[in-house]
Design a protein around this motif. Sequence first.
Motif: not given
Length: 282
Positions: A147-158
């Motif tokens: 769960y690195t920051p590189d592996n999580i996609v955000f939209r509209d702050g979530k």
Amino acid sequence: MNSFTYVESSEPHPEIPLVGGDVTEGVVRIGGTVRRPVGSNAPLVHSLLRHLEKVEFPGAPRFLGIDAQGREVLTFIPGEVAGRPRPAWIADEERLASVGRLVRDCDNAAAGFVIPEGVQPSRAFSEPPGMPPAPPYPAEVVGHMDYTPDNIVFRDGKAVALIDFDLAKPTTRVDEVANAMMYWAPLCDPIDADPLLREVDVARRCRILADAYGMSDVDRSRLVEVFTLRTRRAWFLMKQRAEERGGGWARMWAEGIGDEIKRREAWLDRHGTIIEAALTAA
């Protein structure tokens, strides 16, 4: 042509290089798809992604097949990812809570997944001599575990989706949350944290993740124990991967990941009781 052969669109699209993770190179976007090298864990990853599609979990790419160059073809998920340098929002607590909810939702969606006969998690390595034992808790779910920051996609702050399932394996829910905490709390010596996360309240951020995930009381009481054991094992595993796989693993080892793991272990020894108290407080 077999069922895994991807049929290209008649409309040509350019290959746009994408930033891979620490060890994956050659990732590109072509139209609405992502192409990646096929990893050693591909049979499990592809089976898991097909399961997540079947149960209509929206937070994972769809596996579309293998292209003519032998690459995995996945759906492209639009949104923003915390690349390097990290964006200011990396410390935002609302985004942090959304990470915990996404991890929970993925684990819940994967809970009914049964590994197909003949498919095994990647086990390219035997345990190196001297490596401490694993935590004594049986696997509960096939988890993402990266769960690195590189592996999580955000939209509209979530946080809305996960990418890069290469390290997926049977694991516990405690391990899943601990892995997210390692990167997002972050559970490490502050010297190794991103500058934007060096002054945060780590114990508070651990509690936010645990609450958002909905961790049980038993799992909260086990988390520091489990993460400490995983950290002690990580040094041996990273060294072995660097020596036997080379590539990005060797680069990370040369850049000092082994020393970083040792600092994390020492930091946990000093701060573990504070983390546990925050997680288990009424």
